[in-house]
Scaffold this motif. Structure first.
Motif, PDB file in Angstrom:
ATOM      1  N   PRO A 127       0.802  -1.109   0.004  1.00 35.58           N
ATOM      2  CA  PRO A 127      -0.095   0.071   0.038  1.00 35.58           C
ATOM      3  C   PRO A 127       0.819   1.321   0.250  1.00 35.58           C
ATOM      4  O   PRO A 127       0.653   2.331  -0.853  1.00 35.58           O
ATOM      5  CB  PRO A 127      -0.719  -0.210   1.269  1.00 35.58           C
ATOM      6  CG  PRO A 127      -0.974  -1.452   1.450  1.00 35.58           C
ATOM      7  CD  PRO A 127       0.553  -2.275   0.991  1.00 35.58           C
ATOM      8  N   SER A 128       1.916   1.405   0.747  1.00 40.98           N
ATOM      9  CA  SER A 128       2.700   2.666   0.997  1.00 40.98           C
ATOM     10  C   SER A 128       3.485   2.736  -0.396  1.00 40.98           C
ATOM     11  O   SER A 128       3.805   3.746  -0.986  1.00 40.98           O
ATOM     12  CB  SER A 128       3.815   2.483   2.058  1.00 40.98           C
ATOM     13  OG  SER A 128       4.432   1.391   2.168  1.00 40.98           O
ATOM     14  N   ALA A 129       3.943   1.707  -1.063  1.00 44.64           N
ATOM     15  CA  ALA A 129       4.649   1.684  -2.332  1.00 44.64           C
ATOM     16  C   ALA A 129       3.784   2.303  -3.334  1.00 44.64           C
ATOM     17  O   ALA A 129       4.367   3.032  -4.351  1.00 44.64           O
ATOM     18  CB  ALA A 129       5.369   0.159  -2.658  1.00 44.64           C
ATOM     19  N   LEU A 130       2.533   1.671  -3.599  1.00 38.45           N
ATOM     20  CA  LEU A 130       1.508   2.163  -4.435  1.00 38.45           C
ATOM     21  C   LEU A 130       1.364   3.620  -4.138  1.00 38.45           C
ATOM     22  O   LEU A 130       1.263   4.439  -5.186  1.00 38.45           O
ATOM     23  CB  LEU A 130       0.316   1.440  -4.443  1.00 38.45           C
ATOM     24  CG  LEU A 130       0.473  -0.104  -4.981  1.00 38.45           C
ATOM     25  CD1 LEU A 130      -0.863  -0.731  -4.558  1.00 38.45           C
ATOM     26  CD2 LEU A 130       0.908  -0.177  -6.289  1.00 38.45           C
ATOM     27  N   ARG A 131       1.277   4.428  -3.052  1.00 35.80           N
ATOM     28  CA  ARG A 131       0.758   5.762  -2.797  1.00 35.80           C
ATOM     29  C   ARG A 131       2.062   6.458  -3.432  1.00 35.80           C
ATOM     30  O   ARG A 131       1.926   7.541  -3.784  1.00 35.80           O
ATOM     31  CB  ARG A 131       0.690   5.891  -1.345  1.00 35.80           C
ATOM     32  CG  ARG A 131      -0.787   5.369  -0.719  1.00 35.80           C
ATOM     33  CD  ARG A 131      -0.912   5.988   0.472  1.00 35.80           C
ATOM     34  NE  ARG A 131      -0.237   5.551   1.777  1.00 35.80           N
ATOM     35  CZ  ARG A 131      -0.450   4.318   2.158  1.00 35.80           C
ATOM     36  NH1 ARG A 131      -1.814   3.632   1.994  1.00 35.80           N
ATOM     37  NH2 ARG A 131       0.266   3.805   2.927  1.00 35.80           N
ATOM     38  N   GLN A 132       3.193   6.002  -3.213  1.00 31.73           N
ATOM     39  CA  GLN A 132       4.547   6.605  -3.509  1.00 31.73           C
ATOM     40  C   GLN A 132       4.519   6.615  -5.031  1.00 31.73           C
ATOM     41  O   GLN A 132       5.110   7.666  -5.742  1.00 31.73           O
ATOM     42  CB  GLN A 132       5.638   5.875  -2.810  1.00 31.73           C
ATOM     43  CG  GLN A 132       7.080   6.715  -3.254  1.00 31.73           C
ATOM     44  CD  GLN A 132       8.229   5.960  -2.440  1.00 31.73           C
ATOM     45  OE1 GLN A 132       8.106   4.739  -2.125  1.00 31.73           O
ATOM     46  NE2 GLN A 132       9.251   6.780  -2.588  1.00 31.73           N
ATOM     47  N   ARG A 133       4.510   5.401  -5.651  1.00 35.03           N
ATOM     48  CA  ARG A 133       4.703   5.336  -7.348  1.00 35.03           C
ATOM     49  C   ARG A 133       3.363   6.221  -7.832  1.00 35.03           C
ATOM     50  O   ARG A 133       3.559   6.190  -9.140  1.00 35.03           O
ATOM     51  CB  ARG A 133       4.800   3.905  -7.625  1.00 35.03           C
ATOM     52  CG  ARG A 133       6.061   3.427  -7.053  1.00 35.03           C
ATOM     53  CD  ARG A 133       6.424   2.076  -7.786  1.00 35.03           C
ATOM     54  NE  ARG A 133       6.215   2.096  -9.289  1.00 35.03           N
ATOM     55  CZ  ARG A 133       7.317   2.652 -10.075  1.00 35.03           C
ATOM     56  NH1 ARG A 133       8.249   3.373  -9.633  1.00 35.03           N
ATOM     57  NH2 ARG A 133       6.900   2.835 -11.342  1.00 35.03           N
ATOM     58  N   HIS A 134       2.160   5.894  -7.291  1.00 32.81           N
ATOM     59  CA  HIS A 134       0.940   6.444  -8.055  1.00 32.81           C
ATOM     60  C   HIS A 134       0.295   7.407  -7.211  1.00 32.81           C
ATOM     61  O   HIS A 134      -0.634   7.086  -6.318  1.00 32.81           O
ATOM     62  CB  HIS A 134       0.168   5.278  -8.280  1.00 32.81           C
ATOM     63  CG  HIS A 134       0.489   4.186  -9.233  1.00 32.81           C
ATOM     64  ND1 HIS A 134       0.532   4.287 -10.462  1.00 32.81           N
ATOM     65  CD2 HIS A 134       1.253   3.143  -8.791  1.00 32.81           C
ATOM     66  CE1 HIS A 134       1.088   3.283 -10.994  1.00 32.81           C
ATOM     67  NE2 HIS A 134       1.976   2.399 -10.110  1.00 32.81           N
ATOM     68  N   PRO A 135       0.837   8.380  -6.959  1.00 34.42           N
ATOM     69  CA  PRO A 135       0.293   9.596  -6.094  1.00 34.42           C
ATOM     70  C   PRO A 135      -1.155   9.901  -6.621  1.00 34.42           C
ATOM     71  O   PRO A 135      -1.648   9.883  -7.533  1.00 34.42           O
ATOM     72  CB  PRO A 135       1.095  10.911  -6.150  1.00 34.42           C
ATOM     73  CG  PRO A 135       2.351  10.562  -7.059  1.00 34.42           C
ATOM     74  CD  PRO A 135       1.927   9.043  -7.718  1.00 34.42           C
ATOM     75  N   PRO A 136      -1.979  10.232  -5.408  1.00 34.98           N
ATOM     76  CA  PRO A 136      -3.438  10.415  -5.577  1.00 34.98           C
ATOM     77  C   PRO A 136      -3.648  11.551  -6.725  1.00 34.98           C
ATOM     78  O   PRO A 136      -2.816  12.654  -6.493  1.00 34.98           O
ATOM     79  CB  PRO A 136      -4.017  10.902  -4.108  1.00 34.98           C
ATOM     80  CG  PRO A 136      -3.159  10.587  -3.261  1.00 34.98           C
ATOM     81  CD  PRO A 136      -1.598  10.291  -3.947  1.00 34.98           C
ATOM     82  N   THR A 137      -4.557  11.522  -7.289  1.00 34.06           N
ATOM     83  CA  THR A 137      -5.267  12.712  -8.024  1.00 34.06           C
ATOM     84  C   THR A 137      -6.518  12.978  -7.757  1.00 34.06           C
ATOM     85  O   THR A 137      -7.154  12.283  -7.006  1.00 34.06           O
ATOM     86  CB  THR A 137      -5.012  12.377  -9.496  1.00 34.06           C
ATOM     87  OG1 THR A 137      -5.765  11.435  -9.783  1.00 34.06           O
ATOM     88  CG2 THR A 137      -3.452  12.049 -10.109  1.00 34.06           C
TER      89      THR A 137
END
Length: 142
Positions: A127-137
């Motif tokens: 989850p944290s890696a996805l937040r870092q690689r795909h920041p929220p828009t």
């Protein structure tokens, strides 16, 4: 499991992330495993060895998953522990994130050398890696 699967998958779902399973195991074993760990209900779709698609490292099963859940490959992430099968499949499919986990078959060094976009110790860090690689828009929260 090396992570609290249910809470991790609930966190992903709350962020609007669909979870799919691609495995070299047969469907009955996969469903039994997921049911045992109380996460079968959180899986959007799955492709198993006995589904008749080309096996990993082919891009075919990942493309089928993308079609099923309505996600473009460049917006998708592949998480796995095998350089040849998992990382190879994610790269072949053109996934936006190909994430290796070093708690399984391949070592951290092998995963980095294979071209994985990120390498994590376990799936608990996904989850944290996805937040870092795909920041929220504003259009797609994560």
């Amino acid at each position: 499991p090396l992570a609290p699967l249910r809470s991790m998958m609930l966190e992903l779902r709350a962020a609007g992330i669909k979870v799919a399973v691609l495995t070299s195991d047969d469907r009955r074993f996969t469903e039994a495993f997921l049911d045992h760990h109380r996460v079968l209900d959180l899986v959007s779709t799955m492709v198993c060895a006995d589904d008749g698609l080309a096996p990993k490292p082919s891009a075919e099963p990942l493309m089928a998953i993308c079609d099923e859940v309505g996600v473009l490959p460049e917006e998708a992430a592949m998480v796995g522990d095998s350089v040849e099968r998992d990382v190879g499949s994610g790269l072949a499919a053109g996934f936006g994130s190909v994430i290796g986990v070093s708690s399984g078959i391949s070592t951290e060094e092998e995963l980095h050398a294979s071209g994985a976009h990120a390498v994590l110790p376990t799936v608990a860090h996904v989850p944290s890696a996805l937040r870092q690689r795909h920041p929220p828009t504003s259009a797609a929260p994560i």
